[in-house]
Design an enzyme around this catalytic site. Structure first.
Site, short mmCIF file in Angstrom:
data_model
loop_
_atom_site.label_atom_id
_atom_site.label_comp_id
_atom_site.label_asym_id
_atom_site.label_seq_id
_atom_site.Cartn_x
_atom_site.Cartn_y
_atom_site.Cartn_z
N HIS A 160 45.72 -45.34 19.73
CA HIS A 160 45.05 -46.33 20.18
C HIS A 160 46.07 -47.61 20.54
O HIS A 160 47.02 -47.71 19.87
CB HIS A 160 44.05 -46.84 19.03
CG HIS A 160 42.86 -45.86 18.83
ND1 HIS A 160 42.19 -45.73 17.77
CD2 HIS A 160 42.61 -44.46 19.50
CE1 HIS A 160 41.25 -44.85 17.74
NE2 HIS A 160 41.38 -44.29 18.74
N HIS A 177 42.59 -48.86 24.37
CA HIS A 177 41.86 -47.48 24.01
C HIS A 177 41.56 -47.75 22.47
O HIS A 177 42.58 -47.79 21.51
CB HIS A 177 42.74 -46.34 24.22
CG HIS A 177 42.49 -45.03 23.63
ND1 HIS A 177 43.57 -44.24 23.09
CD2 HIS A 177 41.14 -44.47 23.48
CE1 HIS A 177 42.83 -43.01 22.55
NE2 HIS A 177 41.62 -43.29 22.96
N GLY A 291 44.19 -43.01 30.42
CA GLY A 291 45.48 -43.47 30.16
C GLY A 291 46.34 -42.12 30.01
O GLY A 291 45.66 -41.18 29.89
N MET A 294 52.46 -43.61 26.38
CA MET A 294 52.99 -45.15 26.15
C MET A 294 54.01 -45.07 27.41
O MET A 294 54.61 -46.29 27.73
CB MET A 294 53.68 -45.24 24.92
CG MET A 294 54.97 -44.17 24.36
SD MET A 294 55.76 -44.81 23.01
CE MET A 294 54.63 -44.62 21.55
N HIS A 324 40.44 -37.36 29.86
CA HIS A 324 40.42 -38.78 29.18
C HIS A 324 41.81 -39.32 28.83
O HIS A 324 42.18 -40.48 28.53
CB HIS A 324 39.68 -38.72 27.82
CG HIS A 324 40.52 -38.15 26.58
ND1 HIS A 324 41.14 -36.96 26.39
CD2 HIS A 324 40.79 -39.01 25.33
CE1 HIS A 324 41.63 -37.15 25.31
NE2 HIS A 324 41.50 -38.16 24.53
N ALA A 326 46.35 -37.50 28.72
CA ALA A 326 47.22 -36.56 29.34
C ALA A 326 47.27 -35.31 28.35
O ALA A 326 47.52 -34.07 28.88
CB ALA A 326 48.79 -37.13 29.01
N GLY A 327 46.76 -35.41 27.14
CA GLY A 327 46.46 -34.20 26.31
C GLY A 327 47.91 -33.99 25.51
O GLY A 327 49.36 -34.08 26.04
#
Length: 417
Positions: A160, A177, A291, A294, A324, A326-327
């Site tokens: 998050h 997020h 998203g 980072m 939702h 990149a995984g």
């Protein structure tokens, strides 16, 4: 400006009622096949990876039922992005100061530590009749309501974040997020306990807990899931707007969506309960903020509006959903390692902080907090998973991270995604 479509989809059928976008390890696929065996239809997005009972990135449609494990413990986790009226050059000389101010003002981790007196603790959602649906005594309901008040507007830990981005025209965006914090966790774990024959508040082993919406238990869960959704929306919008105010900026556009939730939708002429766990609704024209990591891009996208029957078929197979994020490529333990003990073997981490910091420095990204289990190397590249989803969505804006603020490595957060 539109940056084009996602590209040619990488999709295959793994059951008569289930399709997979992208490539996944066998454990994730096996978990997905197991979920699909009890669903009317199912799809796995290209950012999928192993989760509790149902894989992250999974979408499952049920006939009159909702999956507690499918919605997940962080009910209504999602993303919100605000485009501001600022341009990057106007804030570029002050980014270190801005990053520090965000980290000092917004609460990351457990509880409220942000000293912000204007958090929306008197939001109308706290007088919603849905609180009475909690299947516990009055004192337990009030205790949960008070915990929710204390945590509203806190971001938590894990993956998050609060980020500043710049788009292709150097316009500044604020992105956040997180989800429903302790409220969602209590609801999910409570209904898993009740579905297993235990009492509210008892800890039980994770189960799928398929609840019939025609039952008392199903009706109560549905009401409380929506309450957690309102709570998550209020928290994300407050945090995002708080950061906009810290910048001295004005809000131009808000894009906001859940990715851990369930909806009543029409598919193939039938009303189905569609559960998305780490998957974003993407009906034609529907906006979303997705998203990466980072150290990677994020995007503002929309479900593609098209008459192309092949694209429309792909959208239907995906149950009008998309990724939702990149995984993950590796677990948190793989990334950071863990010390050994009497009953477990030590694991060496694959990612070091210098590796993470080098990646960010090369791209000019300022980080406050964060840990190696959220490093860019732990994730797929967002452009790859979007490409595997095919032309089902359109990318409206590509956002590059400028400032990333997350909980630090010393924060333990049981409510993380």
């Amino acid at each position: 400006m539109t940056n084009g479509a996602a590209g040619e989809a990488l999709v295959r059928t793994v059951r008569a009622n289930a399709v997979v976008f992208g490539r996944h390890d066998e454990a994730t696929l096996e978990q997905f096949r197991d979920v699909a065996a009890r669903a009317e239809r199912a799809a796995l997005m290209a950012d999928g990876h192993l989760g509790y009972i149902m894989p992250i990135g999974g979408v499952a449609a049920y006939d009159g039922k909702v999956s507690v494990a499918g919605v997940g413990f962080d009910i209504a986790c999602g993303n919100a992005a605000i485009r501001t009226d600022l341009a990057l050059p106007s804030i570029a000389p002050h980014l270190d100061e801005i990053a520090d101010t965000i980290a000092e003002t917004i609460s990351f981790g457990l509880g409220r530590t942000n000293r912000a007196p204007d958090a929306p603790v008197d939001h109308p959602l706290f007088s919603d009749p849905a609180w009475d649906a909690i299947p516990a005594d009055r004192s337990a309901r009030e205790a949960l309501r008070e915990k929710a008040r204390e945590q509203l507007g806190t971001v938590g830990g894990g993956n998050h974040y609060v980020d500043l981005f710049a788009d292709e025209e150097d316009r500044v965006w604020v992105g956040v997020h997180f989800g429903s914090r302790g409220l969602g966790f209590a609801i999910a774990s409570g209904f898993m306990a009740l579905a297993s024959g235990a009492r509210w508040g008892e800890r039980v082993r994770e189960t799928e807990a398929l609840l019939d919406l025609g039952s008392d238990l199903g009706e109560r869960y549905w009401a409380l899931m929506h309450l957690a959704g309102a709570y998550a929306y209020a928290g994300r919008e407050w945090v995002a707007r708080k950061v906009v105010s810290l910048l001295g900026a004005r809000e131009v556009q808000l894009v906001h969506n859940h990715h851990n939730f369930a909806w009543k939708e029409i598919h193939g002429g039938r009303e189905l309960i569609v559960v998305r766990k780490g998957a974003t609704p993407a009906f034609p024209g529907q906006l979303s903020f997705i998203g990466g990591s980072m150290g990677d891009i994020a995007v503002i996208a929309q479900g593609k509006v098209t008459d192309d029957p092949m694209v429309r078929r792909l959208q239907e197979q995906a149950l009008f959903s998309t990724v939702h994020g990149a995984g993950r490529l590796m677990s948190r333990t793989e990334a950071r390692g863990r010390p050994g003990g009497k009953r477990r073997k030590a694991v060496s981490g694959k990612i070091t902080r210098p590796m993470m910091e080098s990646w960010l420095k090369e791209r000019g990204i300022l980080l406050r907090g964060g840990d190696v289990d959220e490093a860019p190397q732990v994730y797929r590249r967002l452009s790859d998973v979007l490409a595997a989803q095919g032309d089902t969505i359109e990318i409206l804006h590509t956002l590059r991270p400028i400032v990333v603020v997350m909980a630090g490595p010393d924060v333990r957060d049981p409510y993380k995604d």
